[in-house]
Design a protein around this motif. Structure first.
Motif, PDB file in Angstrom:
ATOM      1  N   SER A 204      24.797   7.685  23.864  1.00 26.38           N
ATOM      2  CA  SER A 204      25.722   8.249  22.879  1.00 26.38           C
ATOM      3  C   SER A 204      26.505   7.150  22.170  1.00 26.38           C
ATOM      4  O   SER A 204      26.730   7.212  20.953  1.00 26.38           O
ATOM      5  CB  SER A 204      26.690   9.218  23.566  1.00 26.38           C
ATOM      6  OG  SER A 204      25.994  10.323  24.111  1.00 26.38           O
ATOM      7  N   LEU A 205      26.937   6.137  22.914  1.00 23.40           N
ATOM      8  CA  LEU A 205      27.616   4.996  22.303  1.00 23.40           C
ATOM      9  C   LEU A 205      26.727   4.311  21.262  1.00 23.40           C
ATOM     10  O   LEU A 205      27.167   4.003  20.150  1.00 23.40           O
ATOM     11  CB  LEU A 205      28.012   3.986  23.374  1.00 23.40           C
ATOM     12  CG  LEU A 205      29.280   4.259  24.180  1.00 23.40           C
ATOM     13  CD1 LEU A 205      29.338   3.346  25.397  1.00 23.40           C
ATOM     14  CD2 LEU A 205      30.518   4.059  23.322  1.00 23.40           C
ATOM     15  N   THR A 206      25.466   4.098  21.632  1.00 24.06           N
ATOM     16  CA  THR A 206      24.533   3.424  20.730  1.00 24.06           C
ATOM     17  C   THR A 206      24.274   4.257  19.486  1.00 24.06           C
ATOM     18  O   THR A 206      24.278   3.736  18.358  1.00 24.06           O
ATOM     19  CB  THR A 206      23.206   3.142  21.457  1.00 24.06           C
ATOM     20  OG1 THR A 206      23.467   2.350  22.618  1.00 24.06           O
ATOM     21  CG2 THR A 206      22.239   2.414  20.555  1.00 24.06           C
ATOM     22  N   LEU A 207      24.053   5.544  19.674  1.00 28.83           N
ATOM     23  CA  LEU A 207      23.794   6.416  18.527  1.00 28.83           C
ATOM     24  C   LEU A 207      25.028   6.531  17.637  1.00 28.83           C
ATOM     25  O   LEU A 207      24.919   6.591  16.407  1.00 28.83           O
ATOM     26  CB  LEU A 207      23.355   7.795  19.014  1.00 28.83           C
ATOM     27  CG  LEU A 207      21.971   7.840  19.686  1.00 28.83           C
ATOM     28  CD1 LEU A 207      21.691   9.235  20.238  1.00 28.83           C
ATOM     29  CD2 LEU A 207      20.878   7.438  18.691  1.00 28.83           C
ATOM     30  N   GLY A 208      26.215   6.549  18.252  1.00 29.16           N
ATOM     31  CA  GLY A 208      27.440   6.586  17.469  1.00 29.16           C
ATOM     32  C   GLY A 208      27.598   5.334  16.625  1.00 29.16           C
ATOM     33  O   GLY A 208      27.979   5.400  15.449  1.00 29.16           O
ATOM     34  N   SER A 209      27.290   4.192  17.209  1.00 27.96           N
ATOM     35  CA  SER A 209      27.357   2.938  16.465  1.00 27.96           C
ATOM     36  C   SER A 209      26.370   2.939  15.307  1.00 27.96           C
ATOM     37  O   SER A 209      26.690   2.505  14.192  1.00 27.96           O
ATOM     38  CB  SER A 209      27.061   1.771  17.408  1.00 27.96           C
ATOM     39  OG  SER A 209      27.086   0.544  16.717  1.00 27.96           O
ATOM     40  N   ALA A 210      25.163   3.460  15.557  1.00 28.66           N
ATOM     41  CA  ALA A 210      24.161   3.536  14.496  1.00 28.66           C
ATOM     42  C   ALA A 210      24.591   4.479  13.391  1.00 28.66           C
ATOM     43  O   ALA A 210      24.484   4.173  12.199  1.00 28.66           O
ATOM     44  CB  ALA A 210      22.818   3.982  15.084  1.00 28.66           C
ATOM     45  N   ALA A 211      25.112   5.639  13.768  1.00 29.18           N
ATOM     46  CA  ALA A 211      25.482   6.652  12.782  1.00 29.18           C
ATOM     47  C   ALA A 211      26.632   6.196  11.898  1.00 29.18           C
ATOM     48  O   ALA A 211      26.715   6.575  10.718  1.00 29.18           O
ATOM     49  CB  ALA A 211      25.862   7.950  13.491  1.00 29.18           C
ATOM     50  N   LEU A 212      27.537   5.381  12.434  1.00 28.07           N
ATOM     51  CA  LEU A 212      28.726   4.984  11.691  1.00 28.07           C
ATOM     52  C   LEU A 212      28.575   3.630  10.999  1.00 28.07           C
ATOM     53  O   LEU A 212      29.465   3.238  10.238  1.00 28.07           O
ATOM     54  CB  LEU A 212      29.936   4.962  12.622  1.00 28.07           C
ATOM     55  CG  LEU A 212      30.387   6.365  13.067  1.00 28.07           C
ATOM     56  CD1 LEU A 212      31.254   6.287  14.316  1.00 28.07           C
ATOM     57  CD2 LEU A 212      31.145   7.052  11.948  1.00 28.07           C
ATOM     58  N   ALA A 213      27.472   2.935  11.240  1.00 27.61           N
ATOM     59  CA  ALA A 213      27.281   1.620  10.631  1.00 27.61           C
ATOM     60  C   ALA A 213      27.252   1.703   9.113  1.00 27.61           C
ATOM     61  O   ALA A 213      27.943   0.943   8.416  1.00 27.61           O
ATOM     62  CB  ALA A 213      25.996   0.983  11.161  1.00 27.61           C
ATOM     63  N   VAL A 214      26.468   2.622   8.578  1.00 26.34           N
ATOM     64  CA  VAL A 214      26.341   2.741   7.117  1.00 26.34           C
ATOM     65  C   VAL A 214      27.622   3.270   6.472  1.00 26.34           C
ATOM     66  O   VAL A 214      28.080   2.709   5.461  1.00 26.34           O
ATOM     67  CB  VAL A 214      25.124   3.618   6.759  1.00 26.34           C
ATOM     68  CG1 VAL A 214      25.099   3.915   5.262  1.00 26.34           C
ATOM     69  CG2 VAL A 214      23.833   2.909   7.182  1.00 26.34           C
TER      70      VAL A 214
END
Length: 417
Positions: free
Chosen positions: A63-73
């Motif tokens: 979830s941490l990794t996906l959150g980082s990916a989702a908020l990067a852009v």
């Protein structure tokens, strides 16, 4: 100001701003690493405790990794509109909200809410990743790798200190009446609040905003804007690929190493030491690779990173049953990741014109996180299928792909010349 300018081209006052910017960003990385260090170390334990199933413990990190990916852009887009100061502080603010959700989920013991909290906490990781690009906004060709790597290096301090605050944090949490396993988040909250204040108050002038203003003001005698480097989308795509592939290799092997060592009789002390040395390899020598990227070139340093990754995987393949060899392999793995990430990030910045830069940087962080998540999931499947040695062999394919891409871009550059 062009993103890439010759050495010595920055006025003295802008150089002073850049030095101050790097110091502020490095300090923010220490605080961000401190906040996330405690978060990550407790995530799996909280997930297992609240869900009641150890098999679901890995969903916290996912979830941490996906959150980082989702908020990067989105954070990169915010930087493009409002500057790094607002983007970085917003990323930490969202992460702070995520910590509050995690604590609330632990209190009411609702597992889906816990995962939502960790997704939001991933915003802090996205902000930390963006900091390395912020260090390059005002850098020259001669210092870009070094400046970027100093910010990456600062992560070491927080990453080492964060997990060590778990014990004191639990004592503080018990005194405050917080749910079990959430006490250390007191340090996370304090660190994130300090990081937000630091970015808002000290990151002035904003490096990205100043870089855009200087760039617009620079004109040649004909009245047209001077651009030291043209946009090179093919080279930018290679930089994104090199960073993402190297990250995927690192995450895949690192994630499975504790499981492999445990199954072969290693003690928890040995496993902990191995991971600690791996993290040291990732961050401690990043300034060395930054200097190499400035002096030898970005592509050459990416090549050094792939050589280190190959040496790591070869060691893991040949001596997977030897704990000491696996430890050496993990150190080399961290060093290879560091070289590729520092040099690749610098290459992406200077291969991209200023109007497109934050968009591509956000895309790079998105790709990096998604590949890392896929690598962690796929590594478990490969480990169960053909073992740790087999995982090392499969990971070599990604290294070979980066080397092939490096040969291709160099050949195209020679033909273009």
């Amino acid at each position: 100001m062009p993103a890439a300018v010759p050495a010595g081209a920055l006025p003295a006052d802008v150089s002073a701003v850049q030095r101050r910017t790097v110091l502020v960003l490095a300090s923010g990385q220490v605080l961000g690493g401190l906040a996330l260090g405690a978060t990550i170390s407790l995530g799996a334990l909280l997930a297992a405790d609240i869900s009641g199933d150890d098999a679901l413990s890995g969903l916290a990190t996912a979830s941490l990794t996906l959150g980082s990916a989702a908020l990067a852009v989105p954070l990169a887009a915010l930087a493009r509109r409002r500057g790094r100061r607002i983007s970085l502080s917003s990323g930490m603010l969202i992460a702070l909200l995520g910590v509050a959700v995690v604590i609330a989920a632990a209190s009411v013991r609702v597992f889906p809410l816990l995962l939502v909290g960790f997704v939001l906490v991933g915003s802090g990781t996205a902000a930390n990743l963006q900091s390395r690009f912020a260090a390059a906004d005002l850098a020259t060709d001669a210092t870009r790798g070094r400046d970027l790597s100093l910010v990456v290096w600062a992560t070491t301090i927080g990453a080492v200190l964060g997990p060590n605050l778990v014990g004191p944090g639990e004592a503080i949490g018990a005194a405050l009446g917080m749910p079990p396993l959430t006490g250390p988040y007191v340090f996370t909250i304090v660190a994130q609040l300090l990081a937000i204040a630091l970015y808002l108050l000290a990151l002035r002038p904003d490096p990205l905003v100043l870089a855009a203003k200087l760039r617009a003001a620079v004109a040649d005698d004909a009245g047209t804007r001077t651009m030291t480097h043209p946009d090179r989308p093919a080279l930018a795509r290679f930089a994104i690929f090199a960073v993402a592939a190297s990250h995927g290799v690192m995450v895949a092997v690192m994630a499975m190493t504790p499981v492999h060592l445990l199954h072969h009789g290693a003690t928890l002390t040995v496993i902990g030491l191995t991971i600690s040395l791996h993290i040291a390899g990732m961050y401690a020598l990043s300034p060395v690779f930054g200097v190499l990227a400035d002096r030898l070139g970005r592509q050459a340093t990416i090549g050094i990173g792939q050589a280190l990754l190959f040496a790591s995987l070869l060691t893991a393949w040949l001596w997977s049953e030897v704990s000491a060899a696996v430890t050496v392999s993990l150190i080399l793995l961290g060093l290879g990741w560091s070289a590729a990430t520092v040099a690749g990030s610098a290459l992406l910045t200077e291969a991209t014109t200023e109007p497109l830069r934050t968009r591509r940087q956000g895309r790079s962080d998105l790709t990096m996180n998604l590949v890392g998540a896929a690598g962690a999931v796929g590594a478990g499947v490969v480990l169960g299928w053909i073992g740790y040695s087999g995982l090392a062999l499969v990971a070599m394919l990604a290294v070979a792909a980066v080397v092939a891409g490096l040969v291709l871009v160099r050949r195209r550059a020679r033909h273009a010349a």
